[in-house]
Enzyme design. Structure first.
Site, short mmCIF file in Angstrom:
data_model
loop_
_atom_site.label_atom_id
_atom_site.label_comp_id
_atom_site.label_asym_id
_atom_site.label_seq_id
_atom_site.Cartn_x
_atom_site.Cartn_y
_atom_site.Cartn_z
N PRO A 15 -23.87 -41.22 26.28
CA PRO A 15 -24.87 -41.59 25.28
C PRO A 15 -24.35 -41.58 23.85
O PRO A 15 -23.52 -40.74 23.48
CB PRO A 15 -25.96 -40.52 25.45
CG PRO A 15 -25.29 -39.40 26.16
CD PRO A 15 -24.24 -40.01 27.02
N ASN A 16 -24.87 -42.52 23.10
CA ASN A 16 -24.60 -42.68 21.66
C ASN A 16 -23.23 -43.26 21.34
O ASN A 16 -22.92 -43.52 20.18
CB ASN A 16 -24.80 -41.35 20.90
CG ASN A 16 -26.23 -40.85 21.00
OD1 ASN A 16 -27.16 -41.58 20.64
ND2 ASN A 16 -26.42 -39.65 21.51
N ARG A 23 -21.78 -44.39 13.81
CA ARG A 23 -22.17 -43.00 14.05
C ARG A 23 -21.15 -42.01 13.46
O ARG A 23 -19.99 -42.00 13.87
CB ARG A 23 -22.24 -42.80 15.57
CG ARG A 23 -22.56 -41.43 16.00
CD ARG A 23 -22.35 -41.27 17.50
NE ARG A 23 -22.70 -39.94 17.92
CZ ARG A 23 -22.32 -39.37 19.03
NH1 ARG A 23 -21.57 -40.04 19.89
NH2 ARG A 23 -22.68 -38.15 19.32
N TYR A 28 -16.08 -39.43 14.36
CA TYR A 28 -15.79 -40.32 15.48
C TYR A 28 -14.99 -41.57 15.11
O TYR A 28 -14.64 -42.36 15.99
CB TYR A 28 -17.11 -40.73 16.16
CG TYR A 28 -17.87 -39.54 16.72
CD1 TYR A 28 -17.29 -38.69 17.65
CD2 TYR A 28 -19.17 -39.26 16.30
CE1 TYR A 28 -17.98 -37.60 18.16
CE2 TYR A 28 -19.87 -38.17 16.81
CZ TYR A 28 -19.27 -37.34 17.74
OH TYR A 28 -19.94 -36.26 18.25
N ASN A 80 -15.71 -40.41 28.86
CA ASN A 80 -16.20 -39.60 27.75
C ASN A 80 -17.70 -39.41 28.02
O ASN A 80 -18.49 -40.31 27.74
CB ASN A 80 -15.98 -40.28 26.40
CG ASN A 80 -16.45 -39.40 25.25
OD1 ASN A 80 -17.12 -38.38 25.47
ND2 ASN A 80 -16.10 -39.79 24.04
N ALA A 83 -22.65 -36.26 25.03
CA ALA A 83 -23.47 -35.03 25.05
C ALA A 83 -23.69 -34.52 26.47
O ALA A 83 -23.89 -33.30 26.67
CB ALA A 83 -24.80 -35.28 24.36
N GLU A 104 -11.19 -36.46 31.51
CA GLU A 104 -12.27 -36.32 30.52
C GLU A 104 -11.67 -36.46 29.12
O GLU A 104 -10.65 -35.83 28.83
CB GLU A 104 -12.90 -34.92 30.69
CG GLU A 104 -13.95 -34.57 29.66
CD GLU A 104 -14.44 -33.13 29.82
OE1 GLU A 104 -14.30 -32.53 30.92
OE2 GLU A 104 -14.98 -32.60 28.83
N HIS A 106 -12.50 -36.80 24.73
CA HIS A 106 -13.42 -36.69 23.60
C HIS A 106 -12.70 -37.15 22.34
O HIS A 106 -11.52 -36.82 22.13
CB HIS A 106 -13.88 -35.25 23.40
CG HIS A 106 -14.60 -34.72 24.60
ND1 HIS A 106 -15.90 -35.06 24.89
CD2 HIS A 106 -14.18 -33.92 25.62
CE1 HIS A 106 -16.25 -34.48 26.02
NE2 HIS A 106 -15.22 -33.79 26.49
N ARG A 113 -16.00 -27.37 16.80
CA ARG A 113 -17.38 -27.70 16.43
C ARG A 113 -18.36 -26.62 16.93
O ARG A 113 -17.95 -25.52 17.24
CB ARG A 113 -17.68 -29.10 16.99
CG ARG A 113 -16.72 -30.16 16.43
CD ARG A 113 -17.05 -31.54 16.92
NE ARG A 113 -18.38 -31.96 16.53
CZ ARG A 113 -19.05 -32.99 17.07
NH1 ARG A 113 -18.46 -33.72 18.00
NH2 ARG A 113 -20.25 -33.29 16.65
#
Ligand code: DQA
Length: 155
Positions: A15-16, A23, A28, A80, A83, A104, A106, A113
């Site tokens: 998502p996003n 964003r 990012y 990725n 969330a 995976e 990111h 973070r």
């Protein structure tokens, strides 16, 4: 002996990530998803690897796409989960159910973070995890996944 069976890799974005470029660019980066996917597609094609791409904002759709990947005989997934990394037992279970090997990735270094980003529901069952290099995380993840699959795929 040279292998002549092409690898099939599915690249998945949670998502996003359709909002990349707009964003939080400080976290990012400025590349949008199409630009990231195009680069991955080219890298894969240069290695004679077939790619397909999928982004969705809904957890169940990501689960369905993993099931579809199993039906399609996909060899590996670069994901990725965004969330859903931190929450999704359903995506974890889909990856376990299909036994599709995955890496995976990111964009951001999640460990720098908020603490809720420090835990991943997927990392312990992933081949490996790459985080913190912006869109280069995807490039590195793809390279690692291709190398792994080339070394392990049965002909
Ligand atoms: C992310 C990190 C996640 O914590 C976040 O929810 C995202 C993107 C990354 O690529 O850095 O959406 O997966």
């Amino acid at each position: 002996m040279a292998r002549d069976i092409a690898l099939n890799i599915l690249v998945m974005h949670g998502p996003n990530l359709n909002m990349l470029g707009v964003r939080e660019p400080n976290l990012y980066g400025l590349l949008n998803l199409d630009a990231i996917n195009s680069k991955l597609q080219k890298t894969a094609a240069d290695a004679s690897v077939n790619t397909s791409f999928f982004q969705h904002n809904v957890e169940g759709e990501l689960v369905n796409r993993i099931h579809q990947a199993y039906q399609d005989g996909v060899d590996g997934i670069l994901i990725n989960p965004a969330a859903y990394t931190h929450t999704s037992i359903a995506i974890r279970d889909a990856l376990l159910a299909t036994s599709i090997e995955f890496v995976e990735v990111h964009l951001s270094n999640v460990y720098q973070r908020e603490s809720f980003r420090h835990h991943s529901m997927l990392s312990d069952i992933a081949l490996g995890v790459i985080a913190g290099f912006g869109s280069t995380s995807y490039d590195l993840g793809l390279q690692a996944l291709i190398l792994h699959l080339q070394q392990h795929k049965k002909t």
